[in-house]
Each structure stands twice: as structure tokens, then as C-alpha cells.
Write an enzyme that holds these catalytic residues in place. Sequence first.
Site, PDB file in Angstrom:
ATOM      1  N   GLY A 230      38.101  26.605  48.131  1.00 54.08           N
ATOM      2  CA  GLY A 230      38.038  25.142  48.183  1.00 54.08           C
ATOM      3  C   GLY A 230      36.617  24.599  48.243  1.00 54.08           C
ATOM      4  O   GLY A 230      35.697  25.100  47.583  1.00 54.08           O
ATOM      5  N   ILE A 231      36.457  23.595  49.076  1.00 58.04           N
ATOM      6  CA  ILE A 231      35.177  22.896  49.159  1.00 58.04           C
ATOM      7  C   ILE A 231      34.082  23.838  49.659  1.00 58.04           C
ATOM      8  O   ILE A 231      32.949  23.828  49.158  1.00 58.04           O
ATOM      9  CB  ILE A 231      35.313  21.655  50.075  1.00 58.04           C
ATOM     10  CG1 ILE A 231      36.269  20.638  49.438  1.00 58.04           C
ATOM     11  CG2 ILE A 231      33.960  21.017  50.350  1.00 58.04           C
ATOM     12  CD1 ILE A 231      36.629  19.451  50.333  1.00 58.04           C
ATOM     13  N   LEU A 305      53.508  13.380  63.578  1.00 51.76           N
ATOM     14  CA  LEU A 305      53.411  12.103  64.276  1.00 51.76           C
ATOM     15  C   LEU A 305      53.162  12.405  65.750  1.00 51.76           C
ATOM     16  O   LEU A 305      53.654  13.421  66.260  1.00 51.76           O
ATOM     17  CB  LEU A 305      54.712  11.313  64.117  1.00 51.76           C
ATOM     18  CG  LEU A 305      55.045  10.874  62.691  1.00 51.76           C
ATOM     19  CD1 LEU A 305      56.403  10.185  62.649  1.00 51.76           C
ATOM     20  CD2 LEU A 305      53.960   9.964  62.135  1.00 51.76           C
ATOM     21  N   ALA A 307      54.397  11.324  68.343  1.00 52.12           N
ATOM     22  CA  ALA A 307      55.628  11.467  69.137  1.00 52.12           C
ATOM     23  C   ALA A 307      56.175  12.892  69.064  1.00 52.12           C
ATOM     24  O   ALA A 307      56.914  13.324  69.955  1.00 52.12           O
ATOM     25  CB  ALA A 307      56.678  10.472  68.642  1.00 52.12           C
ATOM     26  N   TYR A 362      43.836  15.488  63.692  1.00 53.53           N
ATOM     27  CA  TYR A 362      42.819  15.661  62.646  1.00 53.53           C
ATOM     28  C   TYR A 362      41.788  14.517  62.710  1.00 53.53           C
ATOM     29  O   TYR A 362      40.574  14.748  62.670  1.00 53.53           O
ATOM     30  CB  TYR A 362      43.528  15.690  61.289  1.00 53.53           C
ATOM     31  CG  TYR A 362      42.651  15.968  60.095  1.00 53.53           C
ATOM     32  CD1 TYR A 362      42.153  17.248  59.851  1.00 53.53           C
ATOM     33  CD2 TYR A 362      42.346  14.964  59.180  1.00 53.53           C
ATOM     34  CE1 TYR A 362      41.365  17.510  58.738  1.00 53.53           C
ATOM     35  CE2 TYR A 362      41.568  15.221  58.061  1.00 53.53           C
ATOM     36  CZ  TYR A 362      41.084  16.497  57.844  1.00 53.53           C
ATOM     37  OH  TYR A 362      40.307  16.755  56.735  1.00 53.53           O
ATOM     38  N   LYS A 366      37.780  14.652  63.312  1.00 50.49           N
ATOM     39  CA  LYS A 366      36.831  14.224  62.273  1.00 50.49           C
ATOM     40  C   LYS A 366      36.001  13.020  62.732  1.00 50.49           C
ATOM     41  O   LYS A 366      34.814  12.906  62.399  1.00 50.49           O
ATOM     42  CB  LYS A 366      37.573  13.916  60.969  1.00 50.49           C
ATOM     43  CG  LYS A 366      38.259  15.142  60.356  1.00 50.49           C
ATOM     44  CD  LYS A 366      37.247  16.231  60.017  1.00 50.49           C
ATOM     45  CE  LYS A 366      37.845  17.380  59.219  1.00 50.49           C
ATOM     46  NZ  LYS A 366      36.867  18.423  58.889  1.00 50.49           N
TER      47      LYS A 366
HETATM   48  P1  NAD Z   1      40.772  24.669  52.578  1.00 56.16           P
HETATM   49  O1  NAD Z   1      41.958  24.785  53.487  1.00 56.16           O
HETATM   50  O2  NAD Z   1      40.987  24.886  51.124  1.00 56.16           O
HETATM   51  O3  NAD Z   1      39.614  25.655  53.074  1.00 56.16           O
HETATM   52  C1  NAD Z   1      39.224  25.739  54.418  1.00 56.16           C
HETATM   53  C2  NAD Z   1      38.635  27.110  54.669  1.00 56.16           C
HETATM   54  O4  NAD Z   1      38.318  27.175  56.069  1.00 56.16           O
HETATM   55  C3  NAD Z   1      39.624  28.245  54.377  1.00 56.16           C
HETATM   56  O5  NAD Z   1      39.006  29.247  53.611  1.00 56.16           O
HETATM   57  C4  NAD Z   1      40.005  28.733  55.758  1.00 56.16           C
HETATM   58  O6  NAD Z   1      40.361  30.112  55.789  1.00 56.16           O
HETATM   59  C5  NAD Z   1      38.734  28.444  56.545  1.00 56.16           C
HETATM   60  N1  NAD Z   1      39.029  28.375  57.988  1.00 56.16           N
HETATM   61  C6  NAD Z   1      40.030  27.728  58.617  1.00 56.16           C
HETATM   62  N2  NAD Z   1      39.998  27.981  59.935  1.00 56.16           N
HETATM   63  C7  NAD Z   1      38.943  28.806  60.158  1.00 56.16           C
HETATM   64  C8  NAD Z   1      38.416  29.420  61.316  1.00 56.16           C
HETATM   65  N3  NAD Z   1      38.964  29.244  62.521  1.00 56.16           N
HETATM   66  N4  NAD Z   1      37.321  30.221  61.186  1.00 56.16           N
HETATM   67  C9  NAD Z   1      36.749  30.431  59.965  1.00 56.16           C
HETATM   68  N5  NAD Z   1      37.229  29.866  58.823  1.00 56.16           N
HETATM   69  C10 NAD Z   1      38.322  29.067  58.928  1.00 56.16           C
HETATM   70  O7  NAD Z   1      40.169  23.208  52.876  1.00 56.16           O
HETATM   71  P2  NAD Z   1      39.278  22.282  51.929  1.00 56.16           P
HETATM   72  O8  NAD Z   1      40.175  21.308  51.258  1.00 56.16           O
HETATM   73  O9  NAD Z   1      38.336  23.076  51.108  1.00 56.16           O
HETATM   74  O10 NAD Z   1      38.471  21.450  53.052  1.00 56.16           O
HETATM   75  C11 NAD Z   1      37.191  21.856  53.536  1.00 56.16           C
HETATM   76  C12 NAD Z   1      36.724  20.851  54.576  1.00 56.16           C
HETATM   77  O11 NAD Z   1      36.711  19.533  54.013  1.00 56.16           O
HETATM   78  C13 NAD Z   1      37.620  20.766  55.809  1.00 56.16           C
HETATM   79  O12 NAD Z   1      36.833  20.558  56.960  1.00 56.16           O
HETATM   80  C14 NAD Z   1      38.488  19.549  55.522  1.00 56.16           C
HETATM   81  O13 NAD Z   1      38.984  18.967  56.701  1.00 56.16           O
HETATM   82  C15 NAD Z   1      37.501  18.660  54.804  1.00 56.16           C
HETATM   83  N6  NAD Z   1      38.145  17.652  53.942  1.00 56.16           N
HETATM   84  C16 NAD Z   1      38.851  18.002  52.829  1.00 56.16           C
HETATM   85  C17 NAD Z   1      39.430  17.001  52.039  1.00 56.16           C
HETATM   86  C18 NAD Z   1      40.207  17.292  50.765  1.00 56.16           C
HETATM   87  O14 NAD Z   1      40.665  16.363  50.105  1.00 56.16           O
HETATM   88  N7  NAD Z   1      40.380  18.540  50.370  1.00 56.16           N
HETATM   89  C19 NAD Z   1      39.302  15.654  52.405  1.00 56.16           C
HETATM   90  C20 NAD Z   1      38.588  15.348  53.564  1.00 56.16           C
HETATM   91  C21 NAD Z   1      37.993  16.352  54.318  1.00 56.16           C
END
Ligand code: NAD
Length: 456
Positions: A230-231, A305, A307, A362, A366
Site C-alpha cells: 500500500g502507501i 459504532l 455503541a 481511528y 489520527k
Molecule cells: P495497508 O493496510 O494497506 O498497509 C498498512 C501496513 O501497515 C501493512 O503492511 C501492515 O502489515 C502494516 N502494519 C499494521 N500494523 C502494524 C504493526 N503493528 N507493526 C508493523 N506494521 C504494521 O494501509 P494503507 O492503506 O497503505 O495505509 C497506510 C497509512 O495511511 C495508514 O496509517 C492509514 O491509516 C493511512 N491512510 C490511508 C488511507 C487510504 O485511503 N488508504 C486514507 C487515510 C489514511
Amino acid sequence: MNDKYISLANGPLKKIVKTLGLPAPVPLRRFDPADSAHGYLSEPILVLGETAGADALSQLLLDNDFSVHRTPNPGLRYQAIIAAYDGLTHPDQLQDTTLAIGAALRQLTRCGRVITVADAGVVFPHTTDADPALNAVRNAVTGITRSLAHEMRAGSTANGIVLDGVQPTAPSAVAALWFLLSAKSAYVSGQFLTVSSDRGTTTSAAEFAATGQTGPLNGAVAVVTGAARGIGAEIARVLHRDGAQVYGVDVPQAGQALAQTMNSIGGVAIQLDITAEHAGQQIMERVGAPIDILIHNAGITRDKLLANMDESRWASAIAVNISSQLRINESITAATGWGQAPRVVSLASIAGLAGNRGQTNYSASKAGVVGMVAAAAEDFAARSGTINAVAPGFIETDMTAAMPMVPRELGRRLSSLQQGGKPRDVAEAIAFFVQPAAGGINGKTLRVCGQSLLGA
Ligand code: NAD
């Protein structure tokens, strides 16, 4: 995941989309290192305003080989309109420059830019003797910029640079200009970059966009959490592209994907759960060198939610998304494990800024990130560093691909750019914050959301 509607709306369904007045998103122009124009466009730039900033910015652009006009030439297309509002003292002075932007808007090229440059206003409560008219005009520019961003068409954006006690040519104001002007900011609209110190190194437009060994991060040691997919995986790729040596952290269950990502960029995989008590210590031991860049990207959702919220969902979202970041930062600081000018960027979310149904846990985590970076900024400044946050909107990842169709489509279309962003868009913003040139931007949160109406 691909947004098929964009290709249909720009292909076989173009006429129907226009006739019915449906959303008409255009493919955004994104940064390509092979592009000889460094992610900028070839058309001239129109600089509006009769201010000292307008003169200084025009000279800066000329020095960087851009073609600059101070009055519109009706026969031309412009890649950007830069409107300088610095030094204004009363809202009555806004009119000429603002109406001039409007008159030139039709000449803006596809995926063009409007960038406003203004002095920072003050926000209550604030100990200040600021003159009400002065503060009114400064805040007014944010209203102009945000509204204009809603009116932009064809992949164009409007953003602002806010000068908090610095000149328009302060190193980080210049870096902000290159970022907003270039294709690296494709999915940023309706946002502001506030520059509050003269820190940072001065960079040219070409240097800003350089990659590899000549890149701005050459030689920097960067740690990215959640880097398996992902990101996070994209952040790792972009920091590597800009010259950094990347250490990717992810849970052991994601070990294979992490190894693949790290192998593709000559990075080092660190299998570790960031909620572990001594995670910071373990990261430092594995890296074995001062940490120049730390990206707190790992994050989870555990929606319910309130609740129906149980202890485990609440606790895990808080533990991964915020408490681990606080603990890791503290332990690196305590062990003097930072490099000479450390840069930290945390992932927030627009859900953290505006709240979201089913996401009290969440959103708490954040919004907590936003609070953390604001409060830690001074400490990082004392180390010649910065700590900032990036708040993504709807980004096309596995997470959002798994959403039901209706909320997914709403998430995409209910933004000024009428489409979701790519992981690359978030990564580019992060790579901007960690550039040496961005040292004057600290404690801030930048939304990368296409000016999403959700979370506004
Ligand atoms: P994703 O679920 O695809 O990837 C998250 C990665 O974090 C995974 O590889 C997971 O294994 C790793 N991870 C989770 N818990 C962990 C831990 N305890 N220790 C080590 N690694 C851990 O998520 P994403 O969509 O790529 O999002 C990345 C970040 O961007 C996150 O913080 C998410 O909240 C934020 N975000 C994403 C979006 C979106 O639209 N995708 C929007 C807003 C914010």
C-alpha cells in the site's frame, strides 16, 4: 485498483458524461523522473499582484528558466497563475489581483496550477495585538484559495503558500513553490503550506526534482513503518528514488511482501510489530546508524459504532496508530539516535480531521497524530529537524478496493478532482516534507485528498 470510470468518462462515454453533467475527472499528470521538464510544464507562468513578493517570485522563476508574464496575454496558455497577496493591509485591496486570476483562468492549461502567496493570519486564541483589518485580509486569502479550488476544472488545482514571518523567497517557501507547481502535488488541492522559519536549504526547481544519486535525499537513512504494501511500500520506493537508503518495517506476517518491496529498492527489511515495548530500540539496533528520516505509516482500522465498540478494537487502533509512534519517537530521542537534522512524517487521515461514522477509535488516533506533530515541532526544531503529518483522503489501495461500491464511489467523486488519489500522491508529499529544503515547515498537517468534501 483502477478507477474505470475515469477512462470511460474520457473515452467512449465522454459525450454522455458532458450531456448529463456527470463528474468528469481527468487523468492527473504525475511526476515522472524521465521527464526532461522535471515535472513542470512548458507553458509560461503568470504572476499577478503588485507586491514585493510578486517581484521576488517573478525573479526567482526567471532565474529557474521559467517564462514569466506579469500581465496576461490573451493568446497564450499558462501552466500556472501565481497570485501574490503579501503585504496587504485591508480586504479592500484584494479585488484587483483576485479578479485578475478569474479573468485568466480560462487560459490555464490542463492540470494547471493556481498558487496564492500570502502572509499568515492569526487564529483565536492567540496572544496578539494584530490589527483586525490586517488579519481579515490575510484570512480572506485562504477563503479565496479554498473556494477557487472547488471551481477548478480539468485536473487543475489551487493551493496556497502562507508566509508566517518569512519572505516569499525563504528556502522552504521556494521548496513549497516547486512542490505545488510540479506534478508531485497532483492530488493536493485547496490546501496550504505554512512556512514559519528560514530554515532549510535553498534549492532550484531542477534540484528539487532530481532523483537517484543527485536526489535531495542522497545518503539519508530512512525508516518507513508498514512498508510491506500500500502507501508504505510506495513511500519506500519514492524515498529510494530520491536517494535515501530505506529500512522497511512491518509485522512478521507481512514478511514476504516486505522482503519483495525492500529487494526491489536495495532496502533492508525489519520484521517487527511496532507496538512491541522496545520497538524503537530494535529499529535503532537493526539500522545501526543515525536515523535521518522516520515515516510513521503503519496503521490499522478497527471500525465499529461506539455503541458496539469493544476493548480490543479500541486498544489496537490506538496502540498501532498513535501510541507506538509516541513511544518510538521518545526512545530514539532518549538514545540520541537521530541524525543531524531529523525529519519525521506521520500518517494522519481526513477521518482524523473531520471524524467519521464508525471510526471513533481511528479518528482519535489520527487526530492524535495531528496533535502530536504540533506539540513535538519545537523539540524537533531544537535539533534542526521537523515533524509533520500528511492526511490522505480516499486513496486507491487494497483497503479502499475492499469497500462496498456506493461508499467507494462517493469517496472518489466527492472531491474537487472527482477521483481517488494514488499511494504515489501521498508518498510525494512525504518526500517533499523530508527534503532538506523543507526545514522551515514544522508541526503542520497537509491533506492529500483532492479537496475531499468528506472530512472537510
Ligand atoms: P495497508 O493496510 O494497506 O498497509 C498498512 C501496513 O501497515 C501493512 O503492511 C501492515 O502489515 C502494516 N502494519 C499494521 N500494523 C502494524 C504493526 N503493528 N507493526 C508493523 N506494521 C504494521 O494501509 P494503507 O492503506 O497503505 O495505509 C497506510 C497509512 O495511511 C495508514 O496509517 C492509514 O491509516 C493511512 N491512510 C490511508 C488511507 C487510504 O485511503 N488508504 C486514507 C487515510 C489514511
